[in-house]
Design a protein around this motif. Structure first.
Motif, PDB file in Angstrom:
ATOM      1  N   ARG A 204       0.829  -1.204   0.000  1.00 49.50           N
ATOM      2  CA  ARG A 204       0.000   0.000   0.000  1.00 49.50           C
ATOM      3  C   ARG A 204       0.860   1.249   0.000  1.00 49.50           C
ATOM      4  O   ARG A 204       0.545   2.246  -0.678  1.00 49.50           O
ATOM      5  N   GLN A 205       1.958   1.209   0.757  1.00 52.25           N
ATOM      6  CA  GLN A 205       2.862   2.361   0.763  1.00 52.25           C
ATOM      7  C   GLN A 205       3.490   2.596  -0.616  1.00 52.25           C
ATOM      8  O   GLN A 205       3.590   3.739  -1.080  1.00 52.25           O
ATOM      9  N   VAL A 206       3.885   1.507  -1.270  1.00 54.10           N
ATOM     10  CA  VAL A 206       4.461   1.643  -2.621  1.00 54.10           C
ATOM     11  C   VAL A 206       3.436   2.207  -3.590  1.00 54.10           C
ATOM     12  O   VAL A 206       3.729   3.111  -4.406  1.00 54.10           O
ATOM     13  N   GLU A 207       2.213   1.665  -3.507  1.00 51.94           N
ATOM     14  CA  GLU A 207       1.158   2.162  -4.401  1.00 51.94           C
ATOM     15  C   GLU A 207       0.826   3.612  -4.111  1.00 51.94           C
ATOM     16  O   GLU A 207       0.609   4.415  -5.037  1.00 51.94           O
ATOM     17  N   GLU A 208       0.751   3.969  -2.834  1.00 49.96           N
ATOM     18  CA  GLU A 208       0.486   5.366  -2.490  1.00 49.96           C
ATOM     19  C   GLU A 208       1.601   6.272  -3.012  1.00 49.96           C
ATOM     20  O   GLU A 208       1.342   7.391  -3.500  1.00 49.96           O
ATOM     21  N   LYS A 209       2.844   5.795  -2.901  1.00 48.86           N
ATOM     22  CA  LYS A 209       3.966   6.591  -3.422  1.00 48.86           C
ATOM     23  C   LYS A 209       3.865   6.761  -4.937  1.00 48.86           C
ATOM     24  O   LYS A 209       4.061   7.869  -5.463  1.00 48.86           O
ATOM     25  N   PHE A 211       1.106   6.500  -6.739  1.00 53.71           N
ATOM     26  CA  PHE A 211      -0.037   7.380  -7.005  1.00 53.71           C
ATOM     27  C   PHE A 211       0.322   8.828  -6.747  1.00 53.71           C
ATOM     28  O   PHE A 211      -0.075   9.740  -7.490  1.00 53.71           O
ATOM     29  N   THR A 212       1.066   9.059  -5.670  1.00 55.42           N
ATOM     30  CA  THR A 212       1.468  10.442  -5.365  1.00 55.42           C
ATOM     31  C   THR A 212       2.360  10.998  -6.482  1.00 55.42           C
ATOM     32  O   THR A 212       2.198  12.154  -6.905  1.00 55.42           O
ATOM     33  N   GLU A 213       3.302  10.184  -6.949  1.00 52.01           N
ATOM     34  CA  GLU A 213       4.165  10.630  -8.042  1.00 52.01           C
ATOM     35  C   GLU A 213       3.359  10.895  -9.308  1.00 52.01           C
ATOM     36  O   GLU A 213       3.570  11.897 -10.008  1.00 52.01           O
ATOM     37  N   LYS A 214       2.409  10.014  -9.619  1.00 54.11           N
ATOM     38  CA  LYS A 214       1.557  10.209 -10.785  1.00 54.11           C
ATOM     39  C   LYS A 214       0.725  11.475 -10.640  1.00 54.11           C
ATOM     40  O   LYS A 214       0.537  12.229 -11.599  1.00 54.11           O
ATOM     41  N   ILE A 215       0.228  11.666  -9.438  1.00 54.59           N
ATOM     42  CA  ILE A 215      -0.579  12.881  -9.213  1.00 54.59           C
ATOM     43  C   ILE A 215       0.291  14.134  -9.399  1.00 54.59           C
ATOM     44  O   ILE A 215      -0.145  15.127 -10.002  1.00 54.59           O
TER      45      ILE A 215
END
Length: 245
Positions: A204-209, A211-215
């Motif tokens: 989840r942390q990797v995905e959030e990271k 997603f944050t980078e994509k955002i």
């Protein structure tokens, strides 16, 4: 048979009724039953002999019979009977209280002697005392049978309780083992849950990271587009206006 033991009931002197011999030339002797019947006829007029069975024993080749005494008693005989009773109770170490077979045997013999003494003076009174004695013996026998049956019943219940206790202990042991197995399975499942939870948290942390980078990238792209849009927007409006004119 051996010579009978001493008793408080008074007997006559023993009488020799038969002499056995291994000599084949000797005359045949009457059977014991016939001899006893002939001997008992001598005492048909004496009532106490019917109250107690005669005693018989064999010494060597001689058979002896002893009948209940028909001699009347005196006050001294009664006192003597009491003294002998006390002496025998002390000699045989009879217990004073509780159930004691020795004490019961001696008092039973004493009661038989009292019945014999009473019967000599009054046969009807002796017969009534005999009925009382028989009733007491029957009652004691009934209580003894009840006591023995109660002991047997108690033993059966104790065995059943012991068996039930053993079954319960085995059941408890099985449940304890099952509990240990379930506890072990629970600990294993908890360990698996912790590993999965940690793995999912890292994922989840990797995905959030990501997603944050994509955002951030998307935001940056939007900003660039907005800048370009504001940069080229006036010229487009102007060109459009010229065309309409």
């Amino acid at each position: 048979m051996i010579q009978p033991a001493e008793t408080l009931l008074k007997y006559d002197n023993p009488v020799l009724i038969r002499t056995t011999s291994t000599d084949r030339k000797s005359p045949k002797v009457s059977s014991p039953s016939i001899a006893l019947s002939l001997y008992s006829k001598l005492y048909n007029d004496f009532t106490p002999t019917s109250l107690c069975q005669c005693r018989e024993w064999t010494i060597g080749n001689e058979m002896w019979v002893q009948q209940v005494s028909s001699a009347p008693c005196t006050r001294a005989d009664v006192l003597r009977l009491e003294e002998i009773l006390d002496t025998k109770l002390q000699q045989r170490q009879a217990r004073q209280t509780g159930i004691c077979p020795v004490r019961r045997e001696l008092y039973s013999q004493c009661f038989d002697e009292l019945i014999r003494q009473v019967t000599i003076n009054c046969a009807e009174r002796g017969l009534l005392l005999l009925r009382v004695r028989n009733e007491i013996n029957m009652t004691i026998a009934a209580y003894q049978a009840l006591h023995e049956s109660s002991i047997a019943f108690g033993m059966r219940k104790a065995l059943q309780a012991e068996k039930g206790k053993f079954d319960l202990e085995k059941r408890i042991e099985d449940l304890e083992k099952e509990k240990q197995d379930l506890t072990k399975q629970l600990n294993e499942q908890k360990a698996k849950y912790d590993v999965l939870e940690k793995r999912e948290a890292e994922k989840r942390q990797v995905e959030e990271k990501n997603f944050t980078e994509k955002i951030q990238i998307l935001k940056k792209t939007i900003q660039q587009l907005q800048v370009r849009f504001h940069k080229y927007k006036p010229k487009e409006n102007l060109s459009i206006g010229v065309v309409f004119h």
